[in-house]
Design a protein around this motif. Structure first.
Motif, PDB file in Angstrom:
ATOM      1  N   VAL A   7       0.835  -1.204   0.000  1.00 12.63           N
ATOM      2  CA  VAL A   7       0.000   0.000   0.000  1.00 12.63           C
ATOM      3  C   VAL A   7       0.870   1.255   0.000  1.00 12.63           C
ATOM      4  CG1 VAL A   7      -1.642   1.369   1.349  1.00 12.63           C
ATOM      5  CG2 VAL A   7      -2.013  -1.090   1.050  1.00 12.63           C
ATOM      6  N   PHE A   8       1.854   1.310   0.884  1.00 12.87           N
ATOM      7  CA  PHE A   8       2.680   2.517   0.933  1.00 12.87           C
ATOM      8  C   PHE A   8       3.629   2.592  -0.259  1.00 12.87           C
ATOM      9  CE2 PHE A   8       1.281   2.699   5.370  1.00 12.87           C
ATOM     10  CZ  PHE A   8       0.994   4.052   5.463  1.00 12.87           C
ATOM     11  N   GLY A   9       4.030   1.453  -0.777  1.00 14.07           N
ATOM     12  CA  GLY A   9       4.808   1.478  -2.010  1.00 14.07           C
ATOM     13  C   GLY A   9       4.008   2.099  -3.142  1.00 14.07           C
ATOM     14  N   ALA A  10       2.725   1.742  -3.227  1.00 13.36           N
ATOM     15  CA  ALA A  10       1.853   2.321  -4.244  1.00 13.36           C
ATOM     16  C   ALA A  10       1.665   3.826  -4.015  1.00 13.36           C
ATOM     17  CB  ALA A  10       0.504   1.608  -4.238  1.00 13.36           C
ATOM     18  N   CYS A  11       1.474   4.198  -2.762  1.00 10.86           N
ATOM     19  CA  CYS A  11       1.300   5.632  -2.455  1.00 10.86           C
ATOM     20  C   CYS A  11       2.541   6.429  -2.845  1.00 10.86           C
ATOM     21  CB  CYS A  11       1.006   5.818  -0.970  1.00 10.86           C
ATOM     22  SG  CYS A  11      -0.643   5.251  -0.460  1.00 10.86           S
ATOM     23  N   ASN A  12       3.713   5.883  -2.576  1.00 16.77           N
ATOM     24  CA  ASN A  12       4.960   6.557  -2.970  1.00 16.77           C
ATOM     25  C   ASN A  12       5.040   6.698  -4.489  1.00 16.77           C
ATOM     26  OD1 ASN A  12       5.953   6.892  -0.365  1.00 16.77           O
ATOM     27  ND2 ASN A  12       6.972   4.907  -0.355  1.00 16.77           N
ATOM     28  N   GLN A  13       4.685   5.639  -5.197  1.00 17.64           N
ATOM     29  CA  GLN A  13       4.723   5.689  -6.650  1.00 17.64           C
ATOM     30  C   GLN A  13       3.742   6.713  -7.197  1.00 17.64           C
ATOM     31  OE1 GLN A  13       5.511   1.252  -7.798  1.00 17.64           O
ATOM     32  NE2 GLN A  13       4.681   2.245  -9.612  1.00 17.64           N
ATOM     33  N   LEU A  14       2.561   6.786  -6.592  1.00 18.12           N
ATOM     34  CA  LEU A  14       1.552   7.748  -7.048  1.00 18.12           C
ATOM     35  C   LEU A  14       2.008   9.181  -6.798  1.00 18.12           C
ATOM     36  CD1 LEU A  14      -1.632   5.860  -5.825  1.00 18.12           C
ATOM     37  CD2 LEU A  14      -1.023   6.317  -8.214  1.00 18.12           C
ATOM     38  N   MET A  15       2.638   9.421  -5.652  1.00 21.07           N
ATOM     39  CA  MET A  15       3.160  10.769  -5.395  1.00 21.07           C
ATOM     40  C   MET A  15       4.267  11.118  -6.373  1.00 21.07           C
ATOM     41  SD  MET A  15       3.091  11.294  -1.236  1.00 21.07           S
ATOM     42  CE  MET A  15       3.851   9.743  -0.772  1.00 21.07           C
ATOM     43  N   ASP A  16       5.149  10.166  -6.636  1.00 19.15           N
ATOM     44  CA  ASP A  16       6.222  10.411  -7.601  1.00 19.15           C
ATOM     45  C   ASP A  16       5.652  10.674  -8.995  1.00 19.15           C
ATOM     46  OD1 ASP A  16       8.079  10.057  -5.603  1.00 19.15           O
ATOM     47  OD2 ASP A  16       8.598   7.991  -6.175  1.00 19.15           O
ATOM     48  N   TYR A  17       4.589   9.962  -9.341  1.00 20.01           N
ATOM     49  CA  TYR A  17       3.957  10.155 -10.650  1.00 20.01           C
ATOM     50  C   TYR A  17       3.369  11.566 -10.766  1.00 20.01           C
ATOM     51  CZ  TYR A  17       0.523   9.706 -14.402  1.00 20.01           C
ATOM     52  OH  TYR A  17      -0.228   9.904 -15.542  1.00 20.01           O
ATOM     53  N   SER A  18       2.653  12.014  -9.732  1.00 18.93           N
ATOM     54  CA  SER A  18       2.079  13.359  -9.757  1.00 18.93           C
ATOM     55  C   SER A  18       3.170  14.416  -9.884  1.00 18.93           C
ATOM     56  CB  SER A  18       1.248  13.600  -8.493  1.00 18.93           C
ATOM     57  OG  SER A  18       0.129  12.744  -8.445  1.00 18.93           O
ATOM     58  N   GLU A  19       4.241  14.220  -9.127  1.00 17.25           N
ATOM     59  CA  GLU A  19       5.368  15.149  -9.217  1.00 17.25           C
ATOM     60  C   GLU A  19       5.961  15.155 -10.631  1.00 17.25           C
ATOM     61  OE1 GLU A  19       9.777  15.994  -7.226  1.00 17.25           O
ATOM     62  OE2 GLU A  19       8.574  14.282  -6.561  1.00 17.25           O
ATOM     63  N   LYS A  20       6.167  13.977 -11.196  1.00 18.31           N
ATOM     64  CA  LYS A  20       6.742  13.865 -12.538  1.00 18.31           C
ATOM     65  C   LYS A  20       5.871  14.563 -13.569  1.00 18.31           C
ATOM     66  CE  LYS A  20       7.983  10.408 -16.044  1.00 18.31           C
ATOM     67  NZ  LYS A  20       8.014   8.947 -16.348  1.00 18.31           N
ATOM     68  N   MET A  21       4.547  14.365 -13.493  1.00 12.24           N
ATOM     69  CA  MET A  21       3.639  14.966 -14.466  1.00 12.24           C
ATOM     70  C   MET A  21       3.648  16.486 -14.369  1.00 12.24           C
ATOM     71  SD  MET A  21       2.489  12.515 -16.273  1.00 12.24           S
ATOM     72  CE  MET A  21       1.109  13.244 -17.143  1.00 12.24           C
ATOM     73  N   LEU A  22       3.676  17.010 -13.152  1.00 13.82           N
ATOM     74  CA  LEU A  22       3.712  18.461 -13.001  1.00 13.82           C
ATOM     75  C   LEU A  22       5.052  19.013 -13.480  1.00 13.82           C
ATOM     76  CD1 LEU A  22       2.390  21.072 -12.168  1.00 13.82           C
ATOM     77  CD2 LEU A  22       3.091  20.641  -9.800  1.00 13.82           C
ATOM     78  N   ARG A  23       6.136  18.341 -13.154  1.00 11.81           N
ATOM     79  CA  ARG A  23       7.454  18.822 -13.601  1.00 11.81           C
ATOM     80  C   ARG A  23       7.551  18.800 -15.142  1.00 11.81           C
ATOM     81  NH1 ARG A  23      10.929  19.982  -9.658  1.00 11.81           N
ATOM     82  NH2 ARG A  23      10.692  18.988  -7.601  1.00 11.81           N
ATOM     83  N   GLN A  24       6.955  17.819 -15.773  1.00 12.06           N
ATOM     84  CA  GLN A  24       6.958  17.792 -17.237  1.00 12.06           C
ATOM     85  C   GLN A  24       6.241  19.007 -17.810  1.00 12.06           C
ATOM     86  OE1 GLN A  24       5.253  14.029 -18.424  1.00 12.06           O
ATOM     87  NE2 GLN A  24       7.164  12.896 -18.127  1.00 12.06           N
ATOM     88  N   ARG A  25       5.124  19.363 -17.215  1.00 11.88           N
ATOM     89  CA  ARG A  25       4.386  20.534 -17.694  1.00 11.88           C
ATOM     90  C   ARG A  25       5.167  21.822 -17.432  1.00 11.88           C
ATOM     91  NH1 ARG A  25      -0.753  20.792 -18.826  1.00 11.88           N
ATOM     92  NH2 ARG A  25       0.094  22.585 -19.950  1.00 11.88           N
ATOM     93  N   ILE A  26       5.804  21.911 -16.273  1.00 11.18           N
ATOM     94  CA  ILE A  26       6.595  23.107 -15.968  1.00 11.18           C
ATOM     95  C   ILE A  26       7.771  23.227 -16.930  1.00 11.18           C
ATOM     96  CG2 ILE A  26       8.086  24.199 -14.241  1.00 11.18           C
ATOM     97  CD1 ILE A  26       6.289  22.910 -12.082  1.00 11.18           C
ATOM     98  N   ALA A  27       8.405  22.100 -17.251  1.00  8.29           N
ATOM     99  CA  ALA A  27       9.571  22.118 -18.137  1.00  8.29           C
ATOM    100  C   ALA A  27       9.232  22.636 -19.530  1.00  8.29           C
ATOM    101  CB  ALA A  27      10.173  20.707 -18.229  1.00  8.29           C
ATOM    102  N   ASP A  28       7.965  22.565 -19.932  1.00  6.90           N
ATOM    103  CA  ASP A  28       7.534  23.078 -21.239  1.00  6.90           C
ATOM    104  C   ASP A  28       7.442  24.601 -21.263  1.00  6.90           C
ATOM    105  OD1 ASP A  28       7.346  20.524 -22.281  1.00  6.90           O
ATOM    106  OD2 ASP A  28       5.207  20.313 -21.794  1.00  6.90           O
TER     107      ASP A  28
END
Length: 591
Positions: free
Chosen positions: A213-234
């Protein structure tokens, strides 16, 4: 918090995601269905979610953004102030101290630790706005000298310790509120909501195991961060600035308060710098930094870059979407006051800051930003004393309007930007409160901002008191009109009048903020919210849309001709397209 042992497969990841998001929504549903005051029950001025032991947001309910984003700040504040200095199974904590992480004092957080097999693994928490916590005036305050005039301050206070109810604290709460029954019952609803979160999360841990469960939560937080950083990088690196002002601080009339926003984009990170904004005020018109200022900046870029309606994929709302954003506000400024400055009336500044962020980003995000919105909040407290000697208190949030958007008109008569509260049914008002609504409709005294996509139309609401009483009102933009963008025209400022239905006297024109105004039976407060600015040139607006607005009463015939260049026959309800095209060319050449 357990770290990822291995990457979790996509199907299991989505199952965990759906589970925790459902828990947050169920928590919020229980809270607003069980509450007694209309600000929670009807307006849904609340938030709920789950958090790990490092105070990361794992999931959040789809309610008011200000509430959920602030809970990590509450948790950090509780860490510094917790009764006993330690969590026990069965503890229930209430917290609202603005200098220990809270958003503002009326937003009480209820936090319950989640123990799994004897180990502290996280927290179930919610916040909700309460109608009266014993402040200087009923329900809402503006012109007070310090934080101690804001009512009861709770800092890591245990209402239950190891499952045992702290009756002394409950009696204290009952004895210090004008609306004690509603306050206590609403807190009980919050506790039920948080306990449900504890139960549901433990069921999830039992089913899938803590590591997964916490492994999934960590992955989901990392995913949200990655998606926002991709948009900012544009976004091109650089500094993007906008500035404006707030009407006043609720006491010193005519003294406008500057707000300056600088957005620095560097790679995949953003800094929001509020340096140059007004110094902290001597009233409650200040913004707690951890619980409100930072949260407003987070919300601004989630709206701009991760909006579910415009994004290809739905990004989870969790701590990852906060990580790429840094917020700077100098100590002693309106966005980072120094204790013991009062800081209860803090919302309009946040909404206006978000509006300025959008204005600043317009050159590089033309398809994401919108024109100026009402970017305020009309938050009114009505109160009086019944014949029985008991207080009645009613809190109401009046709607505003969005600015015109890249592909559509700004929505009319709706809470906007940081706010997401619902309106109160008038039937509910009449059933519970000695008031009656005299008028509730779209404004017809001004035009919204003209544009290819026009600004939204604000609301007018007139509420009549059926007893003598007190009104306090927090609002903005009586002197600062929502701007148009990319050729759109500005919208319209807000206003507020008080008059008596049995008197021929002219209405008293009120400031955008006033505190503890004594009113008589049959006095009416009429609030007119700002209208949004227009997006794009009015000469590019589809002629049939202009005609529709004229027929609906949203646009005067004169405005249609003079601003939109429309040539039409009102009786026949038709547009002369050739003549309109010719007139628009002449107007464009003349400008």
């Amino acid at each position: 918090m357990p770290k990822d042992v291995a990457t979790i497969d996509p199907i299991t990841l989505q199952v965990i995601r759906g589970s925790i998001e459902t828990i947050a929504e169920e928590m919020a549903h229980v809270l607003f269905r069980m509450s007694f005051s209309s600000i929670i029950r009807e307006s849904e001025d609340l938030g709920a979610g789950l958090f790990d032991t490092e105070f990361n947001t794992l999931c959040e309910s789809e309610s008011t953004p200000m509430h959920i984003g602030s809970i990590p700040g509450y948790l950090h504040g509780i860490q510094d102030t917790l009764d006993d200095g330690e969590w026990y199974e069965g503890d229930v904590v209430v917290h609202n101290h603005p200098y220990h992480g809270s958003s503002h004092t009326p937003d009480l957080a209820i936090v319950i630790p989640i123990f799994h097999k004897g180990e502290l693994v996280g927290y179930s928490a919610n916040t909700a706005h309460h109608i009266d916590i014993g402040a200087a005036t009923p329900g809402l305050i503006i012109d007070v000298p310090d934080v101690y005039a804001e009512g009861m301050l709770f800092a890591g206070t245990k209402l239950y310790r190891k499952g045992k109810r702290n009756e002394t604290m409950w009696r204290f709460i009952r004895n210090n509120s004008r609306a004690a029954r509603q306050l206590v019952d609403d807190i009980e609803a919050q506790i039920s909501s948080a306990r449900l979160g504890v139960k549901r999360f433990n069921e999830l841990l039992d089913q899938y195991g803590k590591e997964l469960v916490f492994g999934a939560c960590n992955q989901l937080m990392d995913y949200s961060e990655k998606m926002l950083r991709q948009r900012i990088a544009d976004i091109p690196d650089g500094e993007y600035r906008a500035e404006g002002w707030l009407d006043d601080d609720g006491r010193n009339r005519g003294q406008q308060l500057p707000v300056k926003v600088c957005v620095r984009v560097s790679g995949d990170s953003i800094t929001v710098d509020l340096t140059g904004s007004a110094p902290q005020t001597p009233t409650a018109y200040n913004v707690p930094f951890e619980g409100s200022t930072k949260v407003a900046a987070f919300a601004a870029f989630r709206k701009l870059l991760l909006d579910t309606a415009t994004s290809d994929t739905r990004v989870p709302s969790n701590q990852g979407s906060f990580r790429p954003i840094e917020v700077i506000a100098p100590k002693g400024s309106i966005f980072n006051p120094i204790s013991p400055a009062a800081a209860e009336a803090r919302f309009t500044q946040c909404n206006y800051m978000i509006d300025l962020i959008m204005k600043a980003m317009a050159p590089v995000l033309p398809e994401e930003i919108i024109a100026g919105s009402s970017a305020s909040i009309s938050f009114a407290s009505y109160a009086g004393v019944r014949e029985s000697g008991d207080y009645w208190v009613f809190l109401e949030v009046n709607e505003g309007a969005y600015g015109g958007r890249p592909k559509s008109d700004g929505p009319d008569a709706i809470d906007n930007l940081m706010a997401n509260t619902r309106n109160n049914p008038l039937e509910d008002l009449a059933m519970h409160i000695p008031m009656v609504c005299e008028r509730y409709e779209l404004r017809d005294d001004v035009m919204p901002g003209a544009g290819k996509y026009r600004g939204g139309i604000g609301v007018v609401k007139a509420q009549r008191m059926l007893t003598d009483g007190i009104i306090t009102h927090e609002s903005e933009r009586h002197s600062n009109v929502p701007w148009g963008i990319f050729g759109g025209t500005e919208g319209a400022a807000g206003k507020c009048d008080i008059y008596n239905v049995g008197s021929n006297e002219a209405p008293e024109v009120m400031h955008s903020k006033f505190h503890g105004k004594e009113v008589r039976k049959d006095d009416v407060m009429a609030y007119y919210s700002p209208c949004g600015g227009g997006y794009g040139s009015p000469l590019e607006r589809a002629p049939n849309k202009v005609l529709d607005d004229v027929l609906d009463g949203f646009c005067s015939p004169e405005h249609a001709r003079d601003v939109y260049g429309l040539v039409f026959d009102l009786e026949a309800e038709t547009v002369d397209l050739a003549a309109t095209q010719k007139r628009r060319k002449e107007m464009a050449t003349a400008s």
